[in-house]
Scaffold this active site. Structure first.
Site, PDB file in Angstrom:
ATOM      1  N   TYR A   1      -3.015  -1.803  10.039  1.00 41.65           N
ATOM      2  CA  TYR A   1      -2.737  -2.136   9.015  1.00 41.65           C
ATOM      3  C   TYR A   1      -1.389  -0.857   8.609  1.00 41.65           C
ATOM      4  O   TYR A   1      -0.438  -2.306   6.929  1.00 41.65           O
ATOM      5  CB  TYR A   1      -3.308  -1.206   8.843  1.00 41.65           C
ATOM      6  CG  TYR A   1      -3.669  -0.509   6.540  1.00 41.65           C
ATOM      7  CD1 TYR A   1      -4.297  -2.281   6.261  1.00 41.65           C
ATOM      8  CD2 TYR A   1      -3.135  -0.141   5.942  1.00 41.65           C
ATOM      9  CE1 TYR A   1      -4.309  -1.496   4.780  1.00 41.65           C
ATOM     10  CE2 TYR A   1      -3.428   0.173   4.471  1.00 41.65           C
ATOM     11  CZ  TYR A   1      -3.530  -0.559   4.715  1.00 41.65           C
ATOM     12  OH  TYR A   1      -3.727  -0.787   2.436  1.00 41.65           O
TER      13      TYR A   1
ATOM     14  N   SER B   1       0.819  -1.346  -0.331  1.00 38.15           N
ATOM     15  CA  SER B   1      -0.220  -0.191  -0.054  1.00 38.15           C
ATOM     16  C   SER B   1       1.278   1.246   0.171  1.00 38.15           C
ATOM     17  O   SER B   1       2.233   1.364   0.991  1.00 38.15           O
ATOM     18  CB  SER B   1      -1.156   0.238   1.120  1.00 38.15           C
ATOM     19  OG  SER B   1      -1.326   1.220   1.381  1.00 38.15           O
TER      20      SER B   1
END
Length: 269
Positions: free
Chosen positions: A158, A145
């Protein structure tokens, strides 16, 4: 180097979390470029829907839990029995951020997201390496990401998993290069997918995402392009790389976000 129509010809690619979003878009691109694809997921119903959308005899679904080492063993045995090889693995399955302050992040969220986003990739890489080594090489693409390239508030767990993928990717790339196994990571910015619509209310269209210099969110197919490039022999000299597909978000602050639309337009045209 191959053409877009055939550069994955004869290659067998496994894509986790392949029944929707980026995974499904990547599966479609693999087929377009001549490859065979095995999409995996926990839900057989969604798997059937994905196969119907892909509409190809070279697309297959396997029910699979990335957090289970045994499920990985079964998956790779099935793929080897059916196709005889695995040329590419796309570790795409993941859970989204919980949007909680660091001090309020729960142990449940920590353990659950870690199990899928990081441990699941670890298990998959360990499982596929012997298969690729025996075949003389392959390509592993880990979908991280843009939040694994910069600090992003309210995403402690995350972010930890997506930054962790960078470490796994680089170490494996160094250790496996002499085996002909390339390992790279792709770092999407905000992407329009069913998951981001549900979790963040993401909206398509120009001007709907000022934080990115291009001013919009990505389509899943734009991330798939980077993934299939890394799977192909066009990327034969690319390993240990981190490719940001984020509309310039990690390059710096968008002029419009920094200055406002009117002043940015006046100064930059």
């Amino acid at each position: 180097m191959g053409t877009l129509e055939n550069r994955l010809q004869g290659k067998v690619v496994v894509i986790t979390g392949g029944t929707s979003g980026i995974g499904l878009a990547a599966a479609a691109r693999v087929l377009e470029e001549g490859g065979t694809v095995v999409v995996t997921g926990r839900d057989s119903g969604r798997g059937a829907d994905a196969l119907a959308e892909l509409d190809s005899g070279r697309a297959h679904f396997a029910q699979h839990d990335v957090t289970s080492r045994e499920s990985w063993r079964v998956l790779l045995d099935q793929v080897a029995e059916r196709h005889g090889r695995v040329d590419g693995l796309v570790n795409n399955a993941g859970r989204s951020a919980t949007a909680a302050p660091f001090e309020q992040e729960s142990q449940e969220a920590w353990e659950g997201i870690l199990a899928t986003n990081l441990s699941g990739v670890f298990h998959g890489m360990q499982a596929v390496i012997p298969v690729m080594r025996e075949a003389g090489g392959g390509s592993i693409v880990n979908v991280s990401s843009a939040g694994g390239l910069v600090g992003l508030p309210l995403t402690a767990t995350y972010a930890a998993t997506k930054w962790g993928l960078r470490g796994l990717t680089r170490v494996a790339a160094l250790e496996l290069a002499h085996r002909g196994i390339r390992v790279n990571s792709v770092h999407p910015g905000m992407v329009y997918t069913p998951m981001t619509v549900e979790s963040a209310g993401v909206v398509e269209g120009e001007g709907n995402y000022p934080p990115a210099p291009v001013g919009r969110v990505a389509g899943a197919g734009e991330i798939a392009g980077a993934i299939t490039y890394l799977l192909s022999d066009d990327a034969s000299y690319t390993t240990g790389a981190e490719i940001a597909v984020d509309g310039g978000w990690t390059a710096g602050i968008s002029p419009r976000a920094l200055l406002g639309d009117e002043l940015a337009a006046a100064l930059l045209g």
